[in-house]
Structure formats: C-alpha cells, structure tokens
Design a protein around this motif. Structure first.
Motif, PDB file in Angstrom:
ATOM      1  N   THR A  88      13.044  -8.374   6.697  1.00  0.00           N
ATOM      2  CA  THR A  88      12.403  -7.694   7.820  1.00  0.00           C
ATOM      3  C   THR A  88      10.907  -7.996   7.854  1.00  0.00           C
ATOM      4  O   THR A  88      10.332  -8.231   8.932  1.00  0.00           O
ATOM      5  CB  THR A  88      12.622  -6.175   7.697  1.00  0.00           C
ATOM      6  N   LEU A  89      10.276  -7.994   6.690  1.00  0.00           N
ATOM      7  CA  LEU A  89       8.844  -8.299   6.620  1.00  0.00           C
ATOM      8  C   LEU A  89       8.559  -9.716   7.104  1.00  0.00           C
ATOM      9  O   LEU A  89       7.587  -9.941   7.835  1.00  0.00           O
ATOM     10  CB  LEU A  89       8.339  -8.125   5.192  1.00  0.00           C
ATOM     11  N   PHE A 132       6.544 -12.516  13.946  1.00  0.00           N
ATOM     12  CA  PHE A 132       6.345 -11.979  15.292  1.00  0.00           C
ATOM     13  C   PHE A 132       4.879 -11.634  15.542  1.00  0.00           C
ATOM     14  O   PHE A 132       4.324 -11.946  16.601  1.00  0.00           O
ATOM     15  CB  PHE A 132       7.215 -10.733  15.468  1.00  0.00           C
ATOM     16  N   VAL A 133       4.228 -10.990  14.562  1.00  0.00           N
ATOM     17  CA  VAL A 133       2.825 -10.600  14.733  1.00  0.00           C
ATOM     18  C   VAL A 133       1.941 -11.832  14.885  1.00  0.00           C
ATOM     19  O   VAL A 133       1.039 -11.879  15.730  1.00  0.00           O
ATOM     20  CB  VAL A 133       2.368  -9.722  13.564  1.00  0.00           C
ATOM     21  N   ASN A 134       2.166 -12.846  14.067  1.00  0.00           N
ATOM     22  CA  ASN A 134       1.378 -14.072  14.172  1.00  0.00           C
ATOM     23  C   ASN A 134       1.568 -14.740  15.525  1.00  0.00           C
ATOM     24  O   ASN A 134       0.608 -15.244  16.123  1.00  0.00           O
ATOM     25  CB  ASN A 134       1.754 -15.038  13.048  1.00  0.00           C
ATOM     26  N   SER A 150      -6.602  -3.470  14.170  1.00  0.00           N
ATOM     27  CA  SER A 150      -7.023  -4.314  13.054  1.00  0.00           C
ATOM     28  C   SER A 150      -5.972  -4.317  11.949  1.00  0.00           C
ATOM     29  O   SER A 150      -5.603  -5.376  11.429  1.00  0.00           O
ATOM     30  CB  SER A 150      -8.361  -3.833  12.497  1.00  0.00           C
ATOM     31  N   VAL A 151      -5.489  -3.136  11.603  1.00  0.00           N
ATOM     32  CA  VAL A 151      -4.489  -3.041  10.541  1.00  0.00           C
ATOM     33  C   VAL A 151      -3.170  -3.666  10.992  1.00  0.00           C
ATOM     34  O   VAL A 151      -2.484  -4.330  10.210  1.00  0.00           O
ATOM     35  CB  VAL A 151      -4.286  -1.569  10.128  1.00  0.00           C
ATOM     36  N   PHE A 152      -2.816  -3.479  12.256  1.00  0.00           N
ATOM     37  CA  PHE A 152      -1.547  -4.012  12.759  1.00  0.00           C
ATOM     38  C   PHE A 152      -1.561  -5.540  12.810  1.00  0.00           C
ATOM     39  O   PHE A 152      -0.618  -6.194  12.344  1.00  0.00           O
ATOM     40  CB  PHE A 152      -1.254  -3.453  14.147  1.00  0.00           C
ATOM     41  N   PHE A 153      -2.626  -6.109  13.348  1.00  0.00           N
ATOM     42  CA  PHE A 153      -2.661  -7.562  13.542  1.00  0.00           C
ATOM     43  C   PHE A 153      -3.138  -8.320  12.305  1.00  0.00           C
ATOM     44  O   PHE A 153      -2.576  -9.357  11.948  1.00  0.00           O
ATOM     45  CB  PHE A 153      -3.551  -7.912  14.734  1.00  0.00           C
ATOM     46  N   LEU A 154      -4.170  -7.808  11.649  1.00  0.00           N
ATOM     47  CA  LEU A 154      -4.764  -8.544  10.534  1.00  0.00           C
ATOM     48  C   LEU A 154      -4.207  -8.112   9.184  1.00  0.00           C
ATOM     49  O   LEU A 154      -4.345  -8.856   8.210  1.00  0.00           O
ATOM     50  CB  LEU A 154      -6.284  -8.364  10.547  1.00  0.00           C
ATOM     51  N   THR A 156       2.800   2.062   7.512  1.00  0.00           N
ATOM     52  CA  THR A 156       3.885   1.341   6.845  1.00  0.00           C
ATOM     53  C   THR A 156       5.270   1.876   7.170  1.00  0.00           C
ATOM     54  O   THR A 156       6.255   1.161   7.030  1.00  0.00           O
ATOM     55  CB  THR A 156       3.690   1.382   5.320  1.00  0.00           C
ATOM     56  N   GLY A 157       5.366   3.129   7.584  1.00  0.00           N
ATOM     57  CA  GLY A 157       6.674   3.678   7.894  1.00  0.00           C
ATOM     58  C   GLY A 157       7.347   2.976   9.058  1.00  0.00           C
ATOM     59  O   GLY A 157       8.574   2.810   9.078  1.00  0.00           O
ATOM     60  N   ILE A 158       6.561   2.539  10.049  1.00  0.00           N
ATOM     61  CA  ILE A 158       7.105   1.862  11.230  1.00  0.00           C
ATOM     62  C   ILE A 158       6.837   0.367  11.179  1.00  0.00           C
ATOM     63  O   ILE A 158       7.690  -0.439  11.567  1.00  0.00           O
ATOM     64  CB  ILE A 158       6.502   2.469  12.514  1.00  0.00           C
ATOM     65  N   PHE A 159       5.657  -0.028  10.692  1.00  0.00           N
ATOM     66  CA  PHE A 159       5.283  -1.444  10.617  1.00  0.00           C
ATOM     67  C   PHE A 159       4.941  -1.801   9.166  1.00  0.00           C
ATOM     68  O   PHE A 159       3.764  -1.836   8.790  1.00  0.00           O
ATOM     69  CB  PHE A 159       4.103  -1.744  11.543  1.00  0.00           C
TER      70      PHE A 159
END
Length: 209
Positions: free
Chosen positions: A58-59, A65-67, A104-108, A140-143
């Motif tokens: 999943t990670l 996907f994020v990249n 920032s935390v989500f993308f980077l 971290t619970g969702i992403f």
C-alpha cells in the motif's frame, strides 16, 4: 502379525530408552536466554512478514500516486503556496499553520516537509516547524506514506482498537481532525512566543549598545 511402520509407531518404548533431561542451573539459564533471543527475532520476522503482505504494498502504491500527483500539479505551484503563507495578517494564519503544513507533510512527507519553511520569514519558521512536526503522526492513519518510518505509533493505537472490536477508520478520521486542531493552535501560540522573544532580544541588544 506382520510388521508395519504403523505397528512400530504404537509399540511402547523400552524401559531403558535414553532420554535427555533439560539443562538446569547456569546451563539451563543460558539455554532459556538463547531460546528467548532467537524467539525475539522470530517474532520480528513474523511482524515483518505481516508488513510485507499488508502495509508495504500500500505504501509503495501510495508513494507512486503522490509523486505522480506532484508532477501533474507542478512543484512550482506547491512552492507558490509557501510564498502566500509568508504574507502578514490574521487571514493568513490558516494558510501558514494549517494548509501549508498539511500539504507539506502529504506531498513531501517526513522529514522533507520542513523544507517548505524556507519561504517564510525567520519569525514564522519556528511556528511552521512546530505545526508540521506535530502533524506527521495524525496523518498516518489515513495516509501512512507521509511518515512510514514511524507508522508503528498509529498501529500500536489501532491494535488496541481492533482488540476491542471497534472500527479503525473512525479512529483514523478522529486522529486526523484532532491533529488539525492541535497544529493550528500550536502554530499560532508558537508565533506569539517567537515574536515576544525576538522583541525582547532586540530590546536587550539596544540597551547593550
């Protein structure tokens, strides 16, 4: 009665069949320590196997996907948000201590998320860091890709919820919402504290001069 392997299996052991007694004393303690030591690594291997068949795929997919999303949006647009957050005024507080840390935390991800503070004036950087570093666990619970190295913190909480038969999705959402409230409060308070400390230092320098 013909001799068969099954017949051998049911034959009683002879009275003089040698047996091995478990070691006692110092050697017994060493044997127990060795069993505990290898058991520790066996347990770690089981946990790792569970991660390989569970969260790690999943990670990998989520990171991909994020990249791809960053490429589609454009890194320069994300950087532009940092410049907007640096503007003075109360209306930019949610941008500076809510929207910017979250994105920032989500993308980077952690720890690269903190580099977004380069767009902010020095007086805002401590508060932004406080907000961003406080969000690397609630997300971290969702992403889980955002802070995969410390995912065990959320998984430890989720394990207790699972034992109680409760829904971990509800936990993840509430964990995220509480995190959003906390990082905004911490950002605003840290900015106020930083401003006062800078003003005090400036006044002390003027007196010394």
């Amino acid at each position: 009665m013909p001799f068969t392997p099954m017949a051998l299996a049911v034959l009683p052991l002879a009275a003089d069949t040698p047996t091995v007694d478990p070691p006692t004393g110092v050697f017994g303690a060493l044997a127990d320590a060795a069993n505990w030591f290898i058991g520790l690594f066996n347990a770690g291997g089981e946990v790792f196997l569970g991660l390989v068949t569970g969260i790690i795929p999943t990670l990998i997919v989520l990171l991909t996907f994020v990249n791809a999303l960053i490429r589609m949006i454009g890194p320069e647009r994300i950087d532009k948000l940092g410049e907007v957050a640096a503007r003075p005024g109360l209306q930019y507080y949610p941008v500076r201590y809510l929207l910017l840390p979250v994105l920032s935390v989500f993308f980077l991800t952690n720890p690269m998320a903190y580099t977004m503070g380069r767009f902010l004036p020095e007086k805002y950087k401590p508060a932004f860091y406080d907000s961003a570093v406080s969000f690397v666990h609630p997300i971290t619970g969702i992403f889980p890709h955002a802070n995969a190295g410390e995912l065990f913190v959320y998984l430890g909480i989720a394990a207790g919820i699972t034992t109680l038969g409760l829904n971990t999705s509800d936990l993840a959402v509430r964990y995220l919402i509480v995190g959003l409230v906390v990082i905004f409060i911490r950002g605003v308070l840290t900015e106020i504290i930083t401003t006062r400390m800078l003003a005090r230092r400036t006044s002390n320098e003027e007196v010394a001069a």
